[in-house]
Structure formats: C-alpha cells, structure tokens
Design a protein around this motif. Structure first.
Motif, short mmCIF file in Angstrom:
data_model
loop_
_atom_site.label_atom_id
_atom_site.label_comp_id
_atom_site.label_asym_id
_atom_site.label_seq_id
_atom_site.Cartn_x
_atom_site.Cartn_y
_atom_site.Cartn_z
N PHE A 195 0.65 -1.21 -0.10
CA PHE A 195 0.05 0.04 -0.07
C PHE A 195 0.79 1.08 0.04
O PHE A 195 0.41 2.29 -0.60
CB PHE A 195 -0.98 -0.02 1.26
CG PHE A 195 -2.18 -0.97 1.07
CD1 PHE A 195 -2.93 -0.63 0.02
CD2 PHE A 195 -2.22 -2.04 1.64
CE1 PHE A 195 -4.07 -1.65 -0.17
CE2 PHE A 195 -3.14 -3.05 1.47
CZ PHE A 195 -4.27 -2.75 0.45
N PHE A 196 1.85 1.15 0.72
CA PHE A 196 2.67 2.23 0.84
C PHE A 196 3.36 2.83 -0.63
O PHE A 196 3.28 3.93 -1.18
CB PHE A 196 4.09 2.15 1.78
CG PHE A 196 4.85 3.16 1.64
CD1 PHE A 196 4.62 4.23 2.50
CD2 PHE A 196 6.37 3.21 1.34
CE1 PHE A 196 5.68 5.50 2.35
CE2 PHE A 196 7.25 3.83 1.11
CZ PHE A 196 6.97 5.44 2.07
N PHE A 197 4.06 1.58 -1.39
CA PHE A 197 4.50 2.01 -2.61
C PHE A 197 3.42 2.43 -3.57
O PHE A 197 3.54 3.19 -4.69
CB PHE A 197 5.29 0.75 -2.86
CG PHE A 197 6.81 0.85 -2.34
CD1 PHE A 197 7.48 2.00 -2.51
CD2 PHE A 197 6.92 -0.15 -1.46
CE1 PHE A 197 8.70 2.03 -1.69
CE2 PHE A 197 8.10 -0.02 -0.59
CZ PHE A 197 9.09 1.05 -0.87
N SER A 198 2.29 1.66 -3.34
CA SER A 198 1.12 2.05 -4.17
C SER A 198 0.82 3.45 -4.38
O SER A 198 0.65 4.31 -5.44
CB SER A 198 -0.18 1.19 -3.99
OG SER A 198 0.17 -0.12 -4.23
N VAL A 199 0.45 3.83 -3.24
CA VAL A 199 0.26 5.25 -2.85
C VAL A 199 1.45 6.19 -3.49
O VAL A 199 1.16 7.26 -4.10
CB VAL A 199 -0.23 5.67 -1.34
CG1 VAL A 199 -0.25 7.08 -1.02
CG2 VAL A 199 -1.24 5.08 -1.04
N VAL A 200 2.53 5.97 -2.85
CA VAL A 200 3.67 6.85 -3.28
C VAL A 200 3.85 6.94 -4.75
O VAL A 200 3.86 7.90 -5.33
CB VAL A 200 5.14 6.46 -2.56
CG1 VAL A 200 6.12 7.21 -3.21
CG2 VAL A 200 5.06 6.68 -1.10
N PHE A 201 3.88 5.80 -5.48
CA PHE A 201 3.83 5.88 -6.80
C PHE A 201 2.86 6.57 -7.60
O PHE A 201 3.13 7.51 -8.34
CB PHE A 201 3.80 4.46 -7.55
CG PHE A 201 3.99 4.22 -8.84
CD1 PHE A 201 5.12 4.34 -9.54
CD2 PHE A 201 2.79 3.90 -9.72
CE1 PHE A 201 5.40 4.32 -10.88
CE2 PHE A 201 2.74 3.95 -10.95
CZ PHE A 201 4.16 4.26 -11.59
N THR A 202 1.89 6.28 -7.09
CA THR A 202 0.59 7.19 -7.58
C THR A 202 0.85 8.52 -7.61
O THR A 202 0.42 9.39 -8.44
CB THR A 202 -0.95 6.57 -7.14
OG1 THR A 202 -0.86 5.18 -7.11
CG2 THR A 202 -1.95 6.70 -8.03
N LEU A 203 1.18 9.11 -6.41
CA LEU A 203 1.29 10.29 -6.07
C LEU A 203 2.18 11.01 -6.89
O LEU A 203 2.02 12.09 -7.43
CB LEU A 203 1.72 10.44 -4.59
CG LEU A 203 1.95 11.84 -3.76
CD1 LEU A 203 0.45 12.30 -3.38
CD2 LEU A 203 2.65 11.74 -2.68
N TYR A 225 -0.20 15.81 -14.11
CA TYR A 225 -0.94 16.99 -14.16
C TYR A 225 -0.22 18.12 -13.60
O TYR A 225 -0.73 19.04 -13.33
CB TYR A 225 -1.99 16.53 -13.19
CG TYR A 225 -3.08 15.70 -13.63
CD1 TYR A 225 -4.03 15.91 -14.61
CD2 TYR A 225 -3.02 14.29 -13.11
CE1 TYR A 225 -4.90 14.73 -15.17
CE2 TYR A 225 -3.61 13.07 -13.72
CZ TYR A 225 -4.60 13.43 -14.57
OH TYR A 225 -5.34 12.62 -15.08
N ARG A 226 1.33 18.49 -13.72
CA ARG A 226 1.82 19.67 -13.58
C ARG A 226 1.27 20.70 -14.40
O ARG A 226 0.88 20.38 -15.55
CB ARG A 226 3.16 19.36 -13.47
CG ARG A 226 3.85 19.23 -14.82
CD ARG A 226 5.56 18.62 -14.92
NE ARG A 226 6.04 18.72 -16.02
CZ ARG A 226 5.87 17.81 -17.03
NH1 ARG A 226 5.21 16.66 -16.89
NH2 ARG A 226 6.33 17.67 -18.34
N LYS A 227 1.75 21.75 -13.89
CA LYS A 227 1.23 22.98 -14.37
C LYS A 227 1.74 23.01 -16.02
O LYS A 227 2.80 22.93 -16.14
CB LYS A 227 1.48 24.26 -13.76
CG LYS A 227 0.91 25.69 -14.32
CD LYS A 227 1.30 26.75 -13.30
CE LYS A 227 0.59 27.85 -13.62
NZ LYS A 227 1.30 29.10 -13.06
#
Ligand code: CUA
Length: 314
Positions: free
Chosen positions: A32-40, A47-49
């Motif tokens: 879960f940690f790596f899933s969240v960090v990777f997606t983040l 989606y950067r400016k």
C-alpha cells in the motif's frame, strides 16, 4: 534469513507463525505504501502546470471503486485477525504436562531453577521437542523475559506469577534479554539460552548435581517455617494441604476458589485474605519474611503433596 543480523533464527514451534504474521503485515504495508507513493508521484508529474492532459472532473459516484477499496482491505483485515487469534491462542495456552522451570528476575540478573533443583544464573538450558513452561516472578521491579529466537516475551512482575511456554526446535545458543527498563544495569540483564537434545539436557542436568531437588528443599522450608504443624493432618488449627493443589476450596464467606499457585501464594503471604471455612485466623503473615525463590520452592512442594485417600492423582 538467519544470515541477516537483525533477524533472529527461528528456533521454536511458534517462531514460524509469528514471522508469517510479521512479514505478512510488512508485505501488505509495503504494497500500500508503494502504491500510494507511486501514484502520488506519477500524478504530480502528469498533471503538473502546463501539461496538455484531460482535466475533466469525474463524477463522485464511483460505486465499483468504493466497493473495491472497502472489500479488499476488509477481507485482508479479517484474515489477519483470525490468523493472529490462532497464533495468540497457541502462545497463551500452555500444553498439559509441560516441563516447569522457575524464573526469578532481580536487579540485575535472571535466576533459574530446574525441576531437579538445579539452579543457574543468566543462563537457561532447555531440551528441544519438549514443551517448557516458565513460571516467573520478580524480587523487585518489573522486568520482561524475552527470547527473540523463540519469539516469546512476557513481563515479569513483583508479587505475582506470570508464565510463558515454548517448544524449542533447534539445538543452539540464543540470546535472552530483559526488555523492560529496570534501572542502571538493565542493559546488562542478559543471558544465554542453550537448547539441547533431551539426552544432552539430561546429561547437563546430571553434570553437577546438587543432590537437592526442588521438592526436597521445599520440604525443608515446610518444616522450618512451621507449616508442618498445622497443615498436614487433622489439626483444628489449619486445613491439610495434602492433595489441595488444583482443588476447589470453600472459604469462610461461602465463596469457592481454586487452590492454584496464585491462591497458595496469597495465602502464604497474607493468610487472612481468604480463610478456609471452619478455620480460625491463626496463621502468621509471611509477607516480607520469605524470599521469592523460597516461596516458589515451597509452593512447588505443596503441589507435590498427595492426598493418601484419593491415591496417586496429580
Ligand atoms: Cu530487568 Cu530490565
């Protein structure tokens, strides 16, 4: 895995279960940690400016998504719960007929006594393939008895008994730690656990035989402290202790208690607390009169006293 210095060997029947839980949790957390960090990170970049991507806001009624992230963790949590409960029950329930070794913690050492009366300090020899029960108490503050390779740990408390059991599976020498801060030399309250084959354990026991078994030194105390006068026969001053261990006892307030180690302990230290029905409050209080180790020895002797009438039941 034993080559990684931070991970102790697996040397008891419970080690595998504990490790399965630990690594199971670790793997899940990592996932879960790596899933969240990777997606983040991925979304931050995507989606950067100034990037030309689809920015339409999606509806907030994503039922399938909601169900997925509810049901999967729920199932995982339930599985972990049941496996933990299974391992915990195994850890707490001492098997019948386990070999009993007494442990006394004091600032700053571990004192061990084997059923034959043999004693050792900061060392514990145990046979493998045999369930061993440790009955533990402290002479001063709270200590905690920890054998990492066996994956067992239990607090050792003053004025009461706590117990712990394990079944060692592998010959070898393992660490023994105190894991409750207990004063200046807490960090030096360590020792060695030596697991031997039953034959080698017997040989070790016989090695320097003191000739005094725990029950026989208990018998000496029983006489020395005067217990023998009122507690062996039909004296009107005290109930007989023959065969009392494990039996139900009727108290003078009408309630019934089981004469277990804790009850015997309380009755020796503070005889007035739970008087047996029909007997006067004559017995002296042995609180502060008797050392923890002697108390254990005495209780062990009382446990060995058989009721002649009911035969050799123990
Ligand atoms: Cu004993 Cu820390």
């Amino acid at each position: 895995m034993a080559t990684i210095p931070l991970i102790p060997e697996q040397a008891s029947t419970i080690s595998g279960k504990m490790d399965f839980l630990f690594y199971g949790w670790l793997a899940m957390s990592m996932f879960f940690f790596f899933s969240v960090v990777f997606t983040l990170v991925y979304f931050c970049v995507k989606y950067r400016k100034g990037t030309n991507v689809d920015r339409t806001i999606r509806g907030d009624n994503e039922r399938t998504l909601e169900l997925t992230w509810t049901i999967i963790p729920l199932v995982a949590a339930v599985l972990v719960f049941f496996y933990s409960a299974y391992a915990y029950i195994d850890f707490t329930k001492t098997p019948q007929g386990a070999m009993e070794i007494l442990v006394t913690g004091k600032q700053w050492m571990w004192k061990i006594q084997h059923p034959t009366g043999k004693r050792e300090i900061n060392a514990l020899h145990v046979p493998i393939g045999v369930p061993v029960k440790l009955t533990m108490t402290s002479e001063d503050t709270i200590h905690s008895f920890f054998i990492p390779a066996f994956r067992v740990k239990k607090d050792v408390l003053p004025n009461r008994f706590s117990s712990l059991w394990f079944n060692a599976t592998k010959e070898g020498e393992y660490h023994l730690f105190c894991t409750e801060y207990c004063g200046t030399d807490h960090s030096r309250m360590v020792g060695t656990v030596t697991a031997l084959t039953p034959e080698r354990y017997q040989a070790w026991l016989a090695g320097t035989d003191t000739g005094v078994t725990m029950a026989s030194s208990g018998e000496k105390l029983f006489t020395k402290l005067g217990c023998v006068t009122c507690h062996t026969g039909t004296s009107p001053r005290g109930p007989t202790l023959k065969g009392v261990f494990g039996k139900e006892v009727k108290l003078n307030d009408g309630s019934i208690v089981v004469a277990d180690e804790e009850y015997l302990r309380e009755s020796i230290l503070n005889s007035q607390a739970k008087l047996v029905a029909g007997y006067p409050p004559l017995m002296p209080l042995f609180r502060n009169q008797i050392k923890e180790q002697d108390l254990m020895t005495l209780i062990n002797y009382i446990k060995s006293l058989k009721d002649e009438k009911s035969g050799a039941k123990s």
